[in-house]
Design a protein around this motif. Structure first.
Motif, PDB file in Angstrom:
ATOM      1  N   GLY A   1      37.836  41.456  30.104  1.00  0.00           N
ATOM      2  CA  GLY A   1      39.083  42.098  30.958  1.00  0.00           C
ATOM      3  C   GLY A   1      40.062  43.149  30.211  1.00  0.00           C
ATOM      4  O   GLY A   1      41.156  43.325  30.879  1.00  0.00           O
TER       5      GLY A   1
ATOM      6  N   ALA B   1      37.856  42.228  36.736  1.00  0.00           N
ATOM      7  CA  ALA B   1      39.464  41.797  37.197  1.00  0.00           C
ATOM      8  C   ALA B   1      39.656  40.494  36.267  1.00  0.00           C
ATOM      9  O   ALA B   1      38.762  39.657  35.760  1.00  0.00           O
ATOM     10  CB  ALA B   1      39.299  41.249  38.751  1.00  0.00           C
TER      11      ALA B   1
ATOM     12  N   GLU C   1      43.035  45.246  34.234  1.00  0.00           N
ATOM     13  CA  GLU C   1      43.170  45.342  35.938  1.00  0.00           C
ATOM     14  C   GLU C   1      44.735  45.786  36.063  1.00  0.00           C
ATOM     15  O   GLU C   1      44.895  46.622  36.931  1.00  0.00           O
ATOM     16  CB  GLU C   1      43.131  44.025  36.258  1.00  0.00           C
ATOM     17  CG  GLU C   1      43.255  43.871  37.928  1.00  0.00           C
ATOM     18  CD  GLU C   1      42.963  42.546  38.506  1.00  0.00           C
ATOM     19  OE1 GLU C   1      42.912  42.562  39.803  1.00  0.00           O
ATOM     20  OE2 GLU C   1      42.621  41.687  37.958  1.00  0.00           O
TER      21      GLU C   1
ATOM     22  N   VAL D   1      44.884  49.154  38.231  1.00  0.00           N
ATOM     23  CA  VAL D   1      45.774  49.065  39.502  1.00  0.00           C
ATOM     24  C   VAL D   1      46.982  49.928  39.592  1.00  0.00           C
ATOM     25  O   VAL D   1      47.327  50.358  40.588  1.00  0.00           O
ATOM     26  CB  VAL D   1      46.027  47.431  39.885  1.00  0.00           C
ATOM     27  CG1 VAL D   1      47.093  47.525  41.242  1.00  0.00           C
ATOM     28  CG2 VAL D   1      44.747  46.792  40.163  1.00  0.00           C
TER      29      VAL D   1
ATOM     30  N   VAL E   1      41.367  49.999  45.206  1.00  0.00           N
ATOM     31  CA  VAL E   1      40.777  49.295  44.419  1.00  0.00           C
ATOM     32  C   VAL E   1      39.731  48.686  45.382  1.00  0.00           C
ATOM     33  O   VAL E   1      40.142  47.732  46.004  1.00  0.00           O
ATOM     34  CB  VAL E   1      41.704  48.209  43.627  1.00  0.00           C
ATOM     35  CG1 VAL E   1      40.818  47.412  42.775  1.00  0.00           C
ATOM     36  CG2 VAL E   1      42.554  48.983  42.812  1.00  0.00           C
TER      37      VAL E   1
ATOM     38  N   ARG F   1      36.926  45.712  45.041  1.00  0.00           N
ATOM     39  CA  ARG F   1      36.061  44.832  44.312  1.00  0.00           C
ATOM     40  C   ARG F   1      34.954  44.251  44.939  1.00  0.00           C
ATOM     41  O   ARG F   1      34.544  44.021  46.414  1.00  0.00           O
ATOM     42  CB  ARG F   1      37.372  43.513  44.633  1.00  0.00           C
ATOM     43  CG  ARG F   1      38.765  43.833  44.159  1.00  0.00           C
ATOM     44  CD  ARG F   1      39.883  42.787  44.248  1.00  0.00           C
ATOM     45  NE  ARG F   1      41.146  43.201  43.683  1.00  0.00           N
ATOM     46  CZ  ARG F   1      41.384  43.468  42.561  1.00  0.00           C
ATOM     47  NH1 ARG F   1      40.522  42.965  41.579  1.00  0.00           N
ATOM     48  NH2 ARG F   1      42.761  43.718  42.141  1.00  0.00           N
TER      49      ARG F   1
ATOM     50  N   ALA G   1      35.287  45.509  39.665  1.00  0.00           N
ATOM     51  CA  ALA G   1      36.152  46.431  40.370  1.00  0.00           C
ATOM     52  C   ALA G   1      35.960  47.723  40.003  1.00  0.00           C
ATOM     53  O   ALA G   1      35.775  47.963  38.879  1.00  0.00           O
ATOM     54  CB  ALA G   1      37.487  45.624  40.565  1.00  0.00           C
TER      55      ALA G   1
END
Length: 366
Positions: free
Chosen positions: A34, A138, A143, A147, A159, A161, A188
């Motif tokens: 991530g 995510a 993330e 975002v 966004v 997912r 995502a």
């Protein structure tokens, strides 16, 4: 539009975008943790606006979209009258427009087809080549960055997912496993403009397309540009799992989807192959998979995974035994392949059709 990611140190560019930044294996690990984002030069954006957008898309695609709420993610397929896949797209609605993310080779065709299908529907369809897509897993720092950089029309980040983490409402899973590998990949994708892409590139901590592909293949996740050809049915790649709603109303190709699922079997099935890495060669998509002297199918996607080693997705004939010792032709070298069944040969025929008492042909007693 200049790609800021292609100018980063170590960037190795391919036909679809930046393939890696010097260390694909490390990039996979950073992506999975991530921490890294992937510039998706292989993805493109189509916007569908207008008050009829959800009911209209519901009526012409495989997914139930009438009650899609702002910010909710799903995906859809466009099928031909015989149930074969023509287009595929990720879907997210911002309350005023539906945003579709498609493979770059499919997006113009999808937009054109949607434009031709408007008729009297109050919708507007537009490709958005001015926008980019970035991918991430995510739950980490990536993330937050993605975002923050995403477009925020109607005060909602664009966004998507990936619903592949579970079986969607109205969907069906053919894979018979206690834990599907797709549940472990919270993938995502964010839609960003040029300024957002530049900000993400400036931050660094990026991964290439090879890293994203390796994680996708390990999750058994199909995509239009790899697993789909002119004969593809959604059942063959287990795409009923996330892109088809079996209980919605009629749409083009729905009769075939229902018939194969309830009464028949798909003629082909996807499998993940663990490839022998001793030859240090990887097959290209399209490479022939053999069961003895017989052609069993074709490789559709291939990658080197940071834990699993060389892996591939292959679309095989239904008659190929699940325990067959397969080999893949790679420039005259026969590479051994161990098969991991994704869609079993007896997939489909799920309806419990009641038995009807047969009437005797013997004449009634007088």
């Amino acid at each position: 539009m200049t790609d800021p990611f292609s100018q980063l140190p170590g960037a190795v560019n391919g036909d679809e975008g930046v393939e890696h930044f010097g260390d694909p294996v490390r990039e996979q690990r950073r992506l999975l943790a991530g921490d890294a984002i992937v510039p998706r030069g292989d993805r493109a954006v189509v916007r569908v606006a207008g008050e009829d957008r959800l009911t209209w898309l519901d009526s012409i695609t495989s997914q139930a979209l009438k009650r899609l709420t702002p910010g909710e993610s799903t995906e859809l397929l466009v099928l031909d009258p015989h149930g074969h896949i023509e287009h595929a797209a990720a879907v997210v609605d911002d309350g005023e427009a539906v945003w579709l993310i498609a493979d770059a080779g499919d997006a113009p065709k999808l937009a054109k087809w949607l434009g031709m299908m408007r008729f009297r529907a109050r919708v507007e369809v537009a490709e958005r080549p001015d926008l980019r897509v970035v991918g991430f897993v995510a739950g980490g720092a990536a993330e937050e960055r993605a975002v923050g950089a995403a477009l925020h029309p109607a005060d909602r980040p664009l966004v998507w997912r990936d619903p592949w983490t579970g079986v969607g409402q109205g969907g069906w899973q053919y894979a018979r496993v206690e834990e599907h590998p797709g549940t472990q990949l919270a993938w995502a994708e964010a839609i960003v403009d040029e300024a957002g892409a530049a900000a993400l590139a400036e931050h660094g901590d990026v991964a290439g397309l090879l890293a994203a592909e390796a994680l996708r293949i390990a999750a058994w996740r199909p995509r239009w540009s790899r697993e789909v050809d002119e004969r593809s049915l959604p059942h063959e790649t287990d795409w009923l799992r996330s892109a088809v709603h079996l209980d919605k109303g009629c749409y083009r190709g729905q009769e075939t989807v229902a018939k194969v699922h309830n009464l028949g079997h798909p003629p082909r099935r996807v499998a993940m192959l663990h490839l022998d890495g001793s030859e240090s060669v990887l097959p290209a998509p399209g490479a022939v998979v053999r069961d003895g002297e017989s052609e069993a199918g074709r490789i559709t996607s291939v990658a080197r995974h940071h834990e699993l080693g060389p892996i591939a997705l292959a679309v095989l004939t239904r008659r190929t035994p699940a325990d067959a010792p397969l080999v893949v032709d790679v420039d005259g070298v026969a590479v051994a392949a161990a098969q991991e069944v994704v869609v079993p040969a007896d997939a489909g025929a799920t309806a419990e059709v009641p038995r009807i008492t047969r009437l005797s042909r013997r004449p009634l007693a007088q």
